[in-house]
Design a protein around this motif. Structure first.
Motif, mmCIF file in Angstrom:
data_model
loop_
_atom_site.group_PDB
_atom_site.id
_atom_site.type_symbol
_atom_site.label_atom_id
_atom_site.label_comp_id
_atom_site.label_asym_id
_atom_site.label_seq_id
_atom_site.Cartn_x
_atom_site.Cartn_y
_atom_site.Cartn_z
ATOM 1 N N ASN A 310 0.842 -1.203 0.000
ATOM 2 C CA ASN A 310 0.000 0.000 0.000
ATOM 3 C C ASN A 310 0.876 1.251 0.000
ATOM 4 N N SER A 378 0.221 5.326 -3.432
ATOM 5 C CA SER A 378 -0.051 4.624 -2.171
ATOM 6 C C SER A 378 -1.536 4.681 -1.830
ATOM 7 N N SER A 379 -1.963 3.770 -0.995
ATOM 8 C CA SER A 379 -3.385 3.653 -0.672
ATOM 9 C C SER A 379 -3.556 3.306 0.802
ATOM 10 N N ASN A 380 -4.793 3.186 1.189
ATOM 11 C CA ASN A 380 -5.109 2.820 2.572
ATOM 12 C C ASN A 380 -5.469 1.344 2.708
ATOM 13 N N TYR A 381 -5.085 0.543 1.731
ATOM 14 C CA TYR A 381 -5.453 -0.878 1.776
ATOM 15 C C TYR A 381 -5.038 -1.506 3.105
ATOM 16 N N ARG A 386 -1.563 6.216 5.492
ATOM 17 C CA ARG A 386 -0.454 6.411 4.566
ATOM 18 C C ARG A 386 0.749 7.046 5.278
#
Ligand SMILES: *Cc1c(COP(=O)(O)O)cnc(C)c1O
Length: 417
Positions: A310, A378-381, A386
């Motif tokens: 992520n 980038s992500s919040n998976y 982040r």
């Protein structure tokens, strides 16, 4: 490796600052950029093209932190954007609207209005329907939209298929006949003004030949347009110049510049637009992470770190290579490991089969050359906040983006709804 990231007394430094100090103060994972590493290639571009009319438009999608965009603005350079959000960030950072190029196959009416309101330099148009909408929006606003057609020159950039954009079958750009037809149409349209011609054939190119092949095709179109009485101002070559992640030998900027300038010598009156992204931001940043655990599954050894896909998706998405370096060089014996993150996906790795000095929980690792398509992808998976971003300048650093909090993760959500 970028000279602005080097060991001093066996500690990896960003310019004059120890990465261990940054980790202690900012936490991990964190992106760390070097100001000098970011501005040097911007200066190099300006220098390589200084003897011809040109404009450098940094590709914002590679790395969009306001403090980095501010450095672009301070150099008087422009931006290549692909969304209304990137327009917003570019303007907020102080980049001049009339140095903004709007690229991408899916601009919305709202984004067109925002860009026309701001007064950008040009829209790189990718389809007949897009041109029709742009004309309508501009007409409604009583403005004239400056346009360039994005040509798909149908050249093979010899790069990863996911980042090749100038192949005949790719979704990007217009074939020559369609482009010429749209130019003729645009020339008659009072709501648009034809200002340029553009292409972007792919990313991480490691040879000059595809660029020159594309440029030659664009030049042919520009000459044909001149014959139709359509005189262009901007000749936009896009981005794509590669960097060294592992064992690639990307072309020298001087060679790229000489090739383009040579080709365009006999077409006067054009301003060359260059949209470097990765070349500027890639080597300027790293992802600073901490080792959580060593883990052995049968024959395989894993180093589990607190950074994950992520934070940096390139290895999982493209199989990309990033050097991984220990922040403290201990002289420990090397072992072959996969460097993986905590996310529940098999694509959650940052390095595979890598010989690394043996590390222990708490040790710091730097994932190098992560400045482009790193934080910006980038992500919040897995509900992971982040990372923070820090910018080093000489002997000091600034947190230029705070680490996200759990509260950030639920912004706009309401469990009672
Ligand atoms: C992504 C992109 C760039 C930047 O590409 P790099 O390979 O990072 O230099 C430039 N122009 C356009 C239109 C793009 O889509």
């Amino acid at each position: 490796m970028n000279p602005h990231f080097a060991y001093k007394d066996n500690i990896l430094m960003a310019e004059g600052v120890s990465l261990a100090d940054i980790a202690a103060q900012v936490g991990t994972p964190a992106y760390v950029y070097s100001k000098a590493a970011f501005t040097a290639p911007l200066d190099a571009f300006a220098d390589a093209f200084k003897d011809v009319p040109h404009l450098v438009c940094f590709a914002v999608k590679t790395s969009a932190n306001l403090s980095l965009l501010r450095l672009v603005a301070e150099k008087g350079q422009g931006a290549d954007i692909v969304s209304g959000g990137e327009l917003y960030k570019s303007l907020k950072a102080g980049i001049a609207a009339d140095k903004v190029v709007f690229s991408g196959v899916g601009k919305t009416g709202r984004e067109m209005r925002e860009a026309l309101e701001a007064g950008i330099m040009m829209f790189n148009v990718e389809s007949a329907e897009e041109l029709a909408l742009l004309s309508r929006v501009a007409g409604e606003m009583k403005k004239i939209a400056p346009v360039a057609m994005r040509l798909n020159p149908a050249v093979d950039p010899h790069t990863h298929p996911y980042v090749a954009t100038g192949l005949k079958e790719s979704k990007f750009g217009l074939d020559r006949e369609t482009a010429l037809g749209l130019y003729a149409q645009a020339a008659r349209d009072p709501n648009v003004s034809v200002v340029g011609l553009s292409c972007h054939i792919g990313s991480q190119l490691t040879s000059i030949a595809p660029f020159l092949e594309a440029a030659a095709k664009l030049k042919g179109v520009a000459q044909e347009l001149a014959g139709m009485g359509i005189q262009l101002k901007y000749f936009d070559m896009g981005g794509g110049l590669g960097v060294n992640y592992n064992d690639e030998t990307p072309p020298a900027l001087a060679e790229y510049a000489a090739g383009l300038k040579g080709l365009l010598r006999d077409v006067p009156g054009l301003t060359l637009v260059l949209e470097p992204g990765r070349y500027v931001s890639g080597p300027s940043g790293l992802l600073l992470t901490q080792v959580l655990y060593n883990k052995i599954n049968g024959e395989k050894r894993f180093v589990v770190i607190d950074g994950a896909m992520n934070d940096l998706i390139r290895p999982g998405l493209y199989g990309s290579y990033h050097r991984v370096l220990p922040v403290c060089r201990t002289g420990a014996p090397e072992v072959t490991v996969d460097v993986v993150g905590p996310i529940c996906e098999s694509t959650d790795f940052l390095a595979k089969g890598r010989a690394l000095p043996q590390v222990a929980g708490g040790d710091l690792l730097a994932v190098m050359d992560a400045g482009a398509y790193g934080f910006s992808m980038s992500s919040n998976y897995n509900a992971r906040p982040r990372a923070a971003e820090a910018l080093v300048d000489g002997d000091s650093f600034t947190v230029v983006k705070a680490r996200e909090t759990y509260a950030d993760l639920v912004r706009g959500e309401d469990p009672s709804a």
